[in-house]
Design a protein around this motif. Sequence first.
Motif, PDB file in Angstrom:
ATOM      1  N   GLY A 122       0.821  -1.206   0.000  1.00 54.95           N
ATOM      2  CA  GLY A 122       0.000   0.000   0.000  1.00 54.95           C
ATOM      3  C   GLY A 122       0.859   1.262   0.000  1.00 54.95           C
ATOM      4  O   GLY A 122       0.561   2.237  -0.704  1.00 54.95           O
ATOM      5  N   GLU A 123       1.957   1.243   0.784  1.00 58.44           N
ATOM      6  CA  GLU A 123       2.885   2.376   0.780  1.00 58.44           C
ATOM      7  C   GLU A 123       3.533   2.538  -0.594  1.00 58.44           C
ATOM      8  O   GLU A 123       3.691   3.661  -1.097  1.00 58.44           O
ATOM      9  CB  GLU A 123       3.964   2.157   1.836  1.00 58.44           C
ATOM     10  N   GLU A 125       2.352   1.615  -3.460  1.00 58.79           N
ATOM     11  CA  GLU A 125       1.364   2.088  -4.424  1.00 58.79           C
ATOM     12  C   GLU A 125       1.195   3.597  -4.334  1.00 58.79           C
ATOM     13  O   GLU A 125       1.080   4.293  -5.352  1.00 58.79           O
ATOM     14  CB  GLU A 125       0.033   1.375  -4.192  1.00 58.79           C
ATOM     15  N   ARG A 126       1.196   4.127  -3.112  1.00 62.86           N
ATOM     16  CA  ARG A 126       1.102   5.580  -2.954  1.00 62.86           C
ATOM     17  C   ARG A 126       2.361   6.272  -3.477  1.00 62.86           C
ATOM     18  O   ARG A 126       2.293   7.358  -4.063  1.00 62.86           O
ATOM     19  CB  ARG A 126       0.864   5.932  -1.484  1.00 62.86           C
ATOM     20  N   SER A 315      -5.884  -2.612  -1.092  1.00 64.17           N
ATOM     21  CA  SER A 315      -5.523  -1.249  -1.464  1.00 64.17           C
ATOM     22  C   SER A 315      -6.430  -0.247  -0.751  1.00 64.17           C
ATOM     23  O   SER A 315      -5.962   0.783  -0.242  1.00 64.17           O
ATOM     24  CB  SER A 315      -5.623  -1.081  -2.984  1.00 64.17           C
ATOM     25  N   ARG A 316      -7.730  -0.551  -0.701  1.00 62.60           N
ATOM     26  CA  ARG A 316      -8.674   0.325   0.006  1.00 62.60           C
ATOM     27  C   ARG A 316      -8.364   0.372   1.498  1.00 62.60           C
ATOM     28  O   ARG A 316      -8.373   1.443   2.128  1.00 62.60           O
ATOM     29  CB  ARG A 316     -10.102  -0.163  -0.228  1.00 62.60           C
ATOM     30  N   ASN A 319      -5.470   2.553   2.605  1.00 64.56           N
ATOM     31  CA  ASN A 319      -5.714   3.990   2.521  1.00 64.56           C
ATOM     32  C   ASN A 319      -6.880   4.439   3.393  1.00 64.56           C
ATOM     33  O   ASN A 319      -7.427   5.528   3.175  1.00 64.56           O
ATOM     34  CB  ASN A 319      -5.983   4.383   1.064  1.00 64.56           C
ATOM     35  N   ASP A 320      -7.249   3.615   4.363  1.00 58.82           N
ATOM     36  CA  ASP A 320      -8.387   3.969   5.215  1.00 58.82           C
ATOM     37  C   ASP A 320      -8.057   5.209   6.046  1.00 58.82           C
ATOM     38  O   ASP A 320      -6.964   5.310   6.624  1.00 58.82           O
ATOM     39  CB  ASP A 320      -8.724   2.809   6.151  1.00 58.82           C
ATOM     40  N   PRO A 321      -8.973   6.174   6.105  1.00 59.52           N
ATOM     41  CA  PRO A 321      -8.689   7.410   6.837  1.00 59.52           C
ATOM     42  C   PRO A 321      -8.838   7.290   8.351  1.00 59.52           C
ATOM     43  O   PRO A 321      -8.437   8.197   9.082  1.00 59.52           O
ATOM     44  CB  PRO A 321      -9.724   8.392   6.269  1.00 59.52           C
ATOM     45  N   PRO A 325      -2.640   1.777   8.491  1.00 61.83           N
ATOM     46  CA  PRO A 325      -2.645   0.775   7.416  1.00 61.83           C
ATOM     47  C   PRO A 325      -2.517  -0.662   7.890  1.00 61.83           C
ATOM     48  O   PRO A 325      -3.262  -1.538   7.454  1.00 61.83           O
ATOM     49  CB  PRO A 325      -1.436   1.189   6.558  1.00 61.83           C
ATOM     50  N   SER A 379     -11.615   4.679  -3.270  1.00 61.65           N
ATOM     51  CA  SER A 379     -10.539   5.235  -2.468  1.00 61.65           C
ATOM     52  C   SER A 379     -11.006   6.478  -1.736  1.00 61.65           C
ATOM     53  O   SER A 379     -11.594   7.387  -2.349  1.00 61.65           O
ATOM     54  CB  SER A 379      -9.342   5.586  -3.363  1.00 61.65           C
ATOM     55  N   ARG A 381      -9.241   8.748  -0.772  1.00 60.65           N
ATOM     56  CA  ARG A 381      -8.408   9.868  -1.209  1.00 60.65           C
ATOM     57  C   ARG A 381      -8.920  10.482  -2.496  1.00 60.65           C
ATOM     58  O   ARG A 381      -8.394  11.491  -2.967  1.00 60.65           O
ATOM     59  CB  ARG A 381      -6.966   9.394  -1.401  1.00 60.65           C
TER      60      ARG A 381
END
Length: 382
Positions: A122-123, A125-126, A315-316, A319-321, A325, A379, A381
């Motif tokens: 996930g990191e 991918e960002r 992936s979702r 990126n959860d707010p 992670p 996402s 974001r």
Amino acid sequence: MKTPTNRATWMAVSAMFVLNGALYGMWASRIPAVAQVHGLDAGDLGWLLLLLAGGAITAFPLAGRFADKLGAARLTLHIAAAYSVALCLIGVAPNVPLLALTLFLFGATHGAMDVAMNTWAGEAERHIARPVMSSFHAMFSLGAGLGAASGYGAELYGVGIAAHFVPGAAAIAALTLAMAWIPWTSARQDTTQSTPLFPIPRGALVAVGMIAFCASMGEGAMVDWSALFLVDIAQVSAANAALGYTVFSVAMVITRLMGDQVTQAFGPVTTARIAGVFATAGTLCAVSFATYAAALVGFGLMGIGYAVIMPLAFSRAANDPHLPPGTAIASVATLGYGGLLLGPPLIGFIAHATTLRTGFGVLAVLAALIIVLAHAVRSPRA
């Protein structure tokens, strides 16, 4: 510290997915040999496999916490080394009690690495700033295929379990860990006080976890029941029935290699809905016609449909707010892995009470649920 290029980042994380899949593929390919060496019947083996799964489920929340606290990249590398050692210990276990202990350790390190490497993914991918999660999962499938192929070769040439596992694990670990050793600094956050020991999905992650559950139910059922389905429903030989899971697996790998491009073109929600349509159509095709050709087509469509769901879910979660992670991925992984565990026995219970075709029909309902819940992978974001 120099920031790694996108290519170096992708190669490093991919190497860990290859390692995770390869070690598991090596183990899975030698299960019959392990059972024979230790004199295990089906019941004994079932309990030992349940112990392995228990190790993974126990490790999920702990790995999520430590990924957040220590950094996902660093944790992935350490667990990868321990995971390699665990496979070697299975190969040299002298008796059933020690085999049980090593299987629990193998399951725990496998599950912990699954959470840690997906958090790192996930990191990555960002950092790369475009969808790449599906390609990472394709590397897992590639690694599993290579590991299984090594098991086939070991069986063909009469190589013992220890002589296969020890040098095999050492070689793949040395190669992939060298590739993964890049100057990467993961975000750190101590979640010990703010999150429960065993986190469960909450808020939007509940639907994300359910999507992962539906997809993994189908994957688990295909692993254990696809061959028997073809023998029982399509009336084919055991040799021809083995082709069913092969078609499913090849379709998954090819789709995962293309999954990131599809996600980038259509967005995660539309991609998930398309995937759910493919999985639903494939299951209905397989159960509606009692022919070999229709079942193989159905299995291929199911492979296409299920391929991108877990990458989209992870992936979702990454990126959860609302959750860190590692914790978010651990909560989704628990539900997802639960589907892999629950799928095979549930299909068996339904088949025993009704028919195997009816049991597979349940997968169509779950695949349709993916279409309904697809909005959950949007996402935050965006």
